[in-house]
Motif scaffolding. Sequence first.
Motif, PDB file in Angstrom:
ATOM      1  N   ALA A 113      42.431  34.936  47.208  1.00 46.51           N
ATOM      2  CA  ALA A 113      41.844  36.153  47.770  1.00 46.51           C
ATOM      3  C   ALA A 113      41.464  37.066  46.615  1.00 46.51           C
ATOM      4  O   ALA A 113      42.305  37.348  45.752  1.00 46.51           O
ATOM      5  CB  ALA A 113      42.848  36.855  48.676  1.00 46.51           C
ATOM      6  N   LEU A 114      40.224  37.511  46.608  1.00 46.22           N
ATOM      7  CA  LEU A 114      39.781  38.465  45.588  1.00 46.22           C
ATOM      8  C   LEU A 114      39.595  39.822  46.259  1.00 46.22           C
ATOM      9  O   LEU A 114      38.848  39.936  47.229  1.00 46.22           O
ATOM     10  CB  LEU A 114      38.462  37.986  44.975  1.00 46.22           C
ATOM     11  N   LYS A 171      35.381  41.796  35.466  1.00 47.08           N
ATOM     12  CA  LYS A 171      36.829  41.829  35.674  1.00 47.08           C
ATOM     13  C   LYS A 171      37.223  40.991  36.900  1.00 47.08           C
ATOM     14  O   LYS A 171      38.294  40.386  36.914  1.00 47.08           O
ATOM     15  CB  LYS A 171      37.316  43.268  35.755  1.00 47.08           C
ATOM     16  N   SER A 172      36.346  40.927  37.885  1.00 49.86           N
ATOM     17  CA  SER A 172      36.611  40.051  39.040  1.00 49.86           C
ATOM     18  C   SER A 172      36.633  38.598  38.577  1.00 49.86           C
ATOM     19  O   SER A 172      37.512  37.812  38.978  1.00 49.86           O
ATOM     20  CB  SER A 172      35.531  40.221  40.114  1.00 49.86           C
ATOM     21  N   ALA A 173      35.651  38.239  37.735  1.00 48.66           N
ATOM     22  CA  ALA A 173      35.594  36.858  37.232  1.00 48.66           C
ATOM     23  C   ALA A 173      36.847  36.547  36.416  1.00 48.66           C
ATOM     24  O   ALA A 173      37.414  35.445  36.499  1.00 48.66           O
ATOM     25  CB  ALA A 173      34.337  36.672  36.384  1.00 48.66           C
ATOM     26  N   ASN A 218      39.533  33.668  37.389  1.00 50.94           N
ATOM     27  CA  ASN A 218      39.835  32.573  36.461  1.00 50.94           C
ATOM     28  C   ASN A 218      41.322  32.454  36.187  1.00 50.94           C
ATOM     29  O   ASN A 218      41.854  31.351  36.087  1.00 50.94           O
ATOM     30  CB  ASN A 218      39.106  32.804  35.133  1.00 50.94           C
ATOM     31  N   ASP A 219      41.952  33.605  36.075  1.00 46.46           N
ATOM     32  CA  ASP A 219      43.398  33.631  35.840  1.00 46.46           C
ATOM     33  C   ASP A 219      44.112  32.891  36.987  1.00 46.46           C
ATOM     34  O   ASP A 219      44.988  32.041  36.774  1.00 46.46           O
ATOM     35  CB  ASP A 219      43.828  35.105  35.767  1.00 46.46           C
ATOM     36  N   GLU A 267      42.416  23.868  39.670  1.00 47.82           N
ATOM     37  CA  GLU A 267      41.238  23.920  40.550  1.00 47.82           C
ATOM     38  C   GLU A 267      41.349  22.948  41.720  1.00 47.82           C
ATOM     39  O   GLU A 267      40.937  23.239  42.836  1.00 47.82           O
ATOM     40  CB  GLU A 267      39.949  23.596  39.781  1.00 47.82           C
ATOM     41  N   GLY A 268      41.930  21.781  41.484  1.00 44.58           N
ATOM     42  CA  GLY A 268      42.002  20.757  42.512  1.00 44.58           C
ATOM     43  C   GLY A 268      42.829  21.178  43.707  1.00 44.58           C
ATOM     44  O   GLY A 268      42.714  20.621  44.797  1.00 44.58           O
TER      45      GLY A 268
END
Length: 487
Positions: free
Chosen positions: A6-7, A54-56, A60-61, A68-69
């Motif tokens: 969730a972002l 900053k969202s990116a 990524n963090d 990712e999987g």
Amino acid sequence: MKYVIALDAGTTSVRAFVYDFLQKKFVYRAQQEVGQSFPHPGWVEQDADEIYFKSAYVLNDCLRFAGEGEVAGIGLTNQRETTVLWDRLTGEPVCPAISWQCRRTSDWCASLDAPTKELVRARTGLVPDAYFSASKICWDLEHVPAACRLLADGRLCAGTVDSYLLFKFTEGKSFVTDVTNASRTMLFNIHTLSWDDELLARFSIPRSILPEVRDSDARLGEISARGRVLPIAGLAGDQQAALVGQGCLHTGEGKITYGTGMFLLFSTGGRAVASSSGLLTTVGYRIGGKTAYALEGSAFHAGSGVQWLRDGLGIIPDAAATQQLAESVPDSGGAVFVPAFTGLGAPHWNAQARALFAGISRGTTRAHLVRAVLESIAYEARELVDCIRGDGVPVSCVRCDGGASANDFLMQFQADVLDVPVDRPQERESTALGAAMLCALSLGLADERSLIEYRGVGQVFRPDPRRRDAREEGYRAYLNAVRRALL
Ligand code: ADP
């Protein structure tokens, strides 16, 4: 795959959360502060590029943590109304984003003629105000020459923070928003669920610069992240995401967020209820092709009263200390507080009102004052809930979140004053949980009925019938004090 991310692109920070479906909880979170600038009194701006980078970064963090999987997709929630204009070819913002808090367009809103104000109210469910995006877009189109040039070249995009982030994350492939964010622009017809041509014409905003509007559980695009393609699925503005995260899916169920200010959102099901007392009618969410509407009310000050006790008066060491102090006395000893530091919102809408303490006697102590401040938060909520009840919506259940919901005294007092149970969840990050749930719904990992399970049962504060008379008397004293604050 056991995770969704969730972002939450908020006003002062962007945060990303990893939600684990097996453990039914967040297992990792990352946060970056984002700046605001105040170039003139009453103006508030943000840098959309900074919000994106900053969202990116936080995303990524989280992906690094989860692997990712293991991630099924990403859900998004965001500060509402804040408006970004950008170049469709380069994705570069044309000018600073105008924050929801910015008041630069107040005069513009006040100067709207009566028929336009009525049209706004009828079509969008909103009370015309600088808060909403329409006046911010108009301001940019009038004052930013680069925006006009891009418009003439057919390259201008205008939208809320969600649509800018989605555009950037999908490298320009998705120019979309969702019904909840659209419903805060003052351009969206909440009955037909489309941009309103008549309002667009009145405000001279071309439809072509606005994003396509999707459901809250829609697939919005794909993001290439660390060698994988992930769906971005599920989107709602922050207050509406909290409504979903709190599982308020039936008419009369709602949430109250006790932060610096207070935000109430109550579901009214498939019926868009026009408020007779100045509350806003808004889209709550659209899931599975079904629209749920909501009534929204807010108070400018709630927890800020507690901050003032700590920082302004210096009579408490920290916010948490208010609980014990309030419980150390049987009542407020007749002291009543009205937290109108910068005026009063719904249902009074009075910018001139100022805060006051009433009913002080020689016997009034620090504990009484502290208790009166906490009680005032509950009374403010009662006023708003009474408006909702007055609009014919039976309030059956209140779910709470936000910093001050940690206060057991306040929650019990709130249940007594409202005469309905107040339910505090285990997971108080309702906004992020809502975005995670919308993502799960979109990807078929959860269904609507199971949402409430993910929220987790926390503590339920039940109204004590023995306290009802005293509470009613206290509420009447509060309303009398409000009348004095309005003088
Ligand atoms: P925001 O998101 O608006 O910054 P938060 O949800 O973080 O706000 O809540 C912070 C507010 O809650 C502050 O105004 C603080 O005074 C108040 N607060 C925090 N903890 C308590 C507590 N235990 N009792 C009463 N108020 C509290």
